[in-house]
Every structure is written in structure tokens, then in C-alpha cells.
Design a protein around this motif. Sequence first.
Motif, PDB file in Angstrom:
ATOM      1  N   VAL A   1       1.050  -1.774   0.276  1.00 56.62           N
ATOM      2  CA  VAL A   1       0.556  -0.204  -0.105  1.00 56.62           C
ATOM      3  C   VAL A   1       1.035   1.481   0.104  1.00 56.62           C
ATOM      4  O   VAL A   1       1.685   1.228   1.169  1.00 56.62           O
ATOM      5  CB  VAL A   1      -0.658   0.156   1.122  1.00 56.62           C
ATOM      6  CG1 VAL A   1      -1.988   1.486   0.928  1.00 56.62           C
ATOM      7  CG2 VAL A   1      -2.038  -1.366   1.346  1.00 56.62           C
ATOM      8  N   THR A   2       0.294   2.052  -1.338  1.00 54.80           N
ATOM      9  CA  THR A   2       1.592   3.267  -1.086  1.00 54.80           C
ATOM     10  C   THR A   2       0.630   4.349  -0.296  1.00 54.80           C
ATOM     11  O   THR A   2      -0.831   4.722  -0.022  1.00 54.80           O
ATOM     12  CB  THR A   2       1.852   3.399  -2.544  1.00 54.80           C
ATOM     13  OG1 THR A   2       0.764   4.414  -3.219  1.00 54.80           O
ATOM     14  CG2 THR A   2       2.818   2.916  -2.710  1.00 54.80           C
ATOM     15  N   MET A   3       1.493   5.041  -0.127  1.00 52.81           N
ATOM     16  CA  MET A   3       1.398   6.733   0.493  1.00 52.81           C
ATOM     17  C   MET A   3      -0.599   7.792   0.167  1.00 52.81           C
ATOM     18  O   MET A   3      -1.135   7.425   0.113  1.00 52.81           O
ATOM     19  CB  MET A   3       2.453   7.790   1.091  1.00 52.81           C
ATOM     20  CG  MET A   3       2.081   8.539   1.801  1.00 52.81           C
ATOM     21  SD  MET A   3       3.322  10.248   2.306  1.00 52.81           S
ATOM     22  CE  MET A   3       4.119   8.870   2.692  1.00 52.81           C
TER      23      MET A   3
ATOM     24  N   ARG B   1       1.685   1.210  15.254  1.00 50.46           N
ATOM     25  CA  ARG B   1       2.878   0.492  14.962  1.00 50.46           C
ATOM     26  C   ARG B   1       2.601   0.288  16.295  1.00 50.46           C
ATOM     27  O   ARG B   1       2.544  -1.279  17.371  1.00 50.46           O
ATOM     28  CB  ARG B   1       3.702   1.375  14.425  1.00 50.46           C
ATOM     29  CG  ARG B   1       4.597   0.319  13.832  1.00 50.46           C
ATOM     30  CD  ARG B   1       5.593   2.057  13.220  1.00 50.46           C
ATOM     31  NE  ARG B   1       6.310   1.630  12.193  1.00 50.46           N
ATOM     32  CZ  ARG B   1       7.410   2.651  11.778  1.00 50.46           C
ATOM     33  NH1 ARG B   1       7.724   3.392  11.775  1.00 50.46           N
ATOM     34  NH2 ARG B   1       7.541   2.536  10.466  1.00 50.46           N
ATOM     35  N   LYS B   2       2.169   1.166  16.947  1.00 53.00           N
ATOM     36  CA  LYS B   2       1.976   1.078  18.650  1.00 53.00           C
ATOM     37  C   LYS B   2       0.898   0.395  18.877  1.00 53.00           C
ATOM     38  O   LYS B   2       1.282  -0.195  19.981  1.00 53.00           O
ATOM     39  CB  LYS B   2       1.386   2.990  19.291  1.00 53.00           C
ATOM     40  CG  LYS B   2       1.684   2.832  21.126  1.00 53.00           C
ATOM     41  CD  LYS B   2       1.632   3.686  21.443  1.00 53.00           C
ATOM     42  CE  LYS B   2       1.868   4.429  22.637  1.00 53.00           C
ATOM     43  NZ  LYS B   2       3.087   3.407  23.530  1.00 53.00           N
TER      44      LYS B   2
ATOM     45  N   PHE C   1       3.147  -6.080  11.089  1.00 54.70           N
ATOM     46  CA  PHE C   1       2.848  -4.565   9.874  1.00 54.70           C
ATOM     47  C   PHE C   1       3.802  -4.553   9.376  1.00 54.70           C
ATOM     48  O   PHE C   1       5.352  -4.506  10.292  1.00 54.70           O
ATOM     49  CB  PHE C   1       2.520  -3.600  10.556  1.00 54.70           C
ATOM     50  CG  PHE C   1       2.171  -2.665  10.012  1.00 54.70           C
ATOM     51  CD1 PHE C   1       0.986  -1.999   8.502  1.00 54.70           C
ATOM     52  CD2 PHE C   1       2.698  -1.208  10.862  1.00 54.70           C
ATOM     53  CE1 PHE C   1       1.481  -1.008   8.106  1.00 54.70           C
ATOM     54  CE2 PHE C   1       2.228  -0.294  10.023  1.00 54.70           C
ATOM     55  CZ  PHE C   1       1.638   0.526   8.695  1.00 54.70           C
ATOM     56  N   VAL C   2       4.517  -4.298   8.110  1.00 51.91           N
ATOM     57  CA  VAL C   2       5.700  -4.103   7.751  1.00 51.91           C
ATOM     58  C   VAL C   2       5.802  -2.289   7.075  1.00 51.91           C
ATOM     59  O   VAL C   2       4.784  -2.488   6.358  1.00 51.91           O
ATOM     60  CB  VAL C   2       6.216  -4.993   6.462  1.00 51.91           C
ATOM     61  CG1 VAL C   2       7.668  -4.217   6.331  1.00 51.91           C
ATOM     62  CG2 VAL C   2       5.976  -6.471   7.499  1.00 51.91           C
ATOM     63  N   THR C   3       6.704  -1.611   7.233  1.00 45.96           N
ATOM     64  CA  THR C   3       6.799  -0.017   6.744  1.00 45.96           C
ATOM     65  C   THR C   3       8.076   0.402   5.921  1.00 45.96           C
ATOM     66  O   THR C   3       9.190  -0.314   6.207  1.00 45.96           O
ATOM     67  CB  THR C   3       6.290   1.139   7.939  1.00 45.96           C
ATOM     68  OG1 THR C   3       7.022   0.886   9.116  1.00 45.96           O
ATOM     69  CG2 THR C   3       4.706   1.135   8.250  1.00 45.96           C
ATOM     70  N   GLY C   4       7.932   0.900   5.043  1.00 45.18           N
ATOM     71  CA  GLY C   4       9.229   1.551   3.952  1.00 45.18           C
ATOM     72  C   GLY C   4       9.402   3.332   3.645  1.00 45.18           C
ATOM     73  O   GLY C   4       8.112   3.435   4.461  1.00 45.18           O
ATOM     74  N   ARG C   5       9.953   2.984   2.870  1.00 43.83           N
ATOM     75  CA  ARG C   5      10.281   4.710   3.230  1.00 43.83           C
ATOM     76  C   ARG C   5       8.563   5.076   1.497  1.00 43.83           C
ATOM     77  O   ARG C   5       9.014   4.735   0.593  1.00 43.83           O
ATOM     78  CB  ARG C   5      10.831   5.198   2.595  1.00 43.83           C
ATOM     79  CG  ARG C   5      11.286   6.868   2.068  1.00 43.83           C
ATOM     80  CD  ARG C   5      12.303   7.450   1.608  1.00 43.83           C
ATOM     81  NE  ARG C   5      12.355   8.567   1.099  1.00 43.83           N
ATOM     82  CZ  ARG C   5      12.709   9.560   1.792  1.00 43.83           C
ATOM     83  NH1 ARG C   5      12.812   8.909   3.224  1.00 43.83           N
ATOM     84  NH2 ARG C   5      12.436  10.839   1.686  1.00 43.83           N
ATOM     85  N   GLY C   6       6.945   5.287   2.700  1.00 50.17           N
ATOM     86  CA  GLY C   6       6.475   5.593   2.264  1.00 50.17           C
ATOM     87  C   GLY C   6       5.543   4.533   1.522  1.00 50.17           C
ATOM     88  O   GLY C   6       4.851   4.588   0.343  1.00 50.17           O
TER      89      GLY C   6
END
Length: 270
Positions: free
Chosen positions: A165-167, A196-197, A208-213
Motif C-alpha cells: 500500500v503506497t502513501m 505500530r504502537k 505490519f511492515v513499513t518502508g519509505r512511503g
Amino acid sequence: MKTILVDDEMLSLEHFKYQCEDIDAVEIVGCFEFPLDALAYAQEHRIDCAVLDITMPEMDGLELGRRLKQIHPDLVLVYVTGYGEFAQEAMALRAATYLMKPYSKDDVVFAMHRARLLCRGGEPRLKVKTFGRFDVFCGNQPITFRNAKARELFALCVDHNGGTVTMEEAVDKLWEDRPFNEQTKALYRKAVMSLRKQLEEAEASDVFVTGRGVCHILPEKLSCDYFDLLAGSVEMRAAYMGEFMAEYSWAENTAANLTRLVRRRMRPDF
């Protein structure tokens, strides 16, 4: 995961064994045409999982599953059959899943992955319900999200079934009446931080995995009715009544696709 296969048709045994060849951590230790041979093997050897046909002349797979679990109480069962009417009884034995013939490679991968999760000590920590409204449970307790947009972002990630899912897409879906600018980017980041919290508090931060944008979830870390339906679950096919994350308008397209999928799988020639 030491696994035995039991089916009175040798071709079915060979086919399932072939489908498992490149699935990590699955070790086929025995293939049996006769249930009594499988029981004799289980008496002398450790097994973690049994893949059982249900309709067999000597002893049906349901009875065989009961007897195998008397020998190995923690044994994980996977049922394979061409007859849907046995689904409820199979699930009563706490089977990992229930495959309908003809099954696909993806069906086998899902079934054996689910079996591995159970062998490692139980169901995934989080359970997600998407049929009707969207709900997330940790154990038996529902998670109450403090940030509504964090909840919706998680729902959007579930809708994507592990896809990115993109920003830009998140802003378009979650703040559909607002432009994509620095203000909405900040709102997206706030939702990510809140999600995240919340997941950390539920001891499920690895979901849940996040990256830049970008962000996504790991489907294998969740128990989810939507994922099970996509994988061919007969139980979830019966449970789906045409509503998917009903509170979110962006989910309507997925709901329509699921309705078509269910109708197609109900055809006799499927």
C-alpha cells in the motif's frame, strides 16, 4: 514438519507429495493407501501433521484422524476430499484446513503453511474478521483502535492481502476529500505510528511492515476469513454473505470480486 499422507488412490498421494516438494519445512515421511498402515506407522514414529482423504473403504479419514490424535494429541490434521458435506465434522476435529478436490498448488501451500503455524504452537496471535464489518482480535479480545485512521489503514493492508500500500493510495482512500500534500502525508505518518504502537501493545508488531512511503502486512502472521476464502476454504465460502468491510466504501470492489469468486466455486464444474 514430519508429515504423512493417507489416500486410497495412489495417484492422489503422488500428486499431493509432488505439490509439497518445494514447500519449506515440510518433510513427507510416509504415504499410505491403507489407514491401518498409517496407524501402525504412527505408533512407532513421531509425526507432526497428517494429510487425510476422507472417503476411504477401510476406515474413513475422520475416524482415522480421531485415532491418530489419540496417539499424538498435538497432531495437526489436513483433510482432502471431493465431498463438501464433511466440512463441519472435519473442523470439529480442529483440522488446520479442508481442501476440496480439485485443489491448486496455492491451496496446498496455504494448507501446509497453516499446519506449520499450528505445529509451532497454535493459531496466529491476531485474528481478523472482514465479512460484514472489519474487526481485529488478539486472542479472544477485540482490539479497540485509538486512531480510526490507523484502523482503516490496517484494513486497507488486509484488503491488499500482503501487497504494498503506497502513501499515495492510502491518502486517496483514507482522506478521499483532501489533496495529496504535506498535511495529508503527515496524517498518514501519524496513522502508521499509531498502528505500530497498537500492534506492539498486542505483541504483534511483526504483522505490519513499513518502508519509505509504503506499508504492507504479512498474511501468514494473521488468521483471517478473507485469506481463508481466497485459499479455497469451504467453511469461509459458506460464511461469506456478500459483505466485506462494509464500513469502508473503498472495499466494495473487493466485495464484488469475492461474490463472483464464491459463485464460480459453487459451480459443479469448478
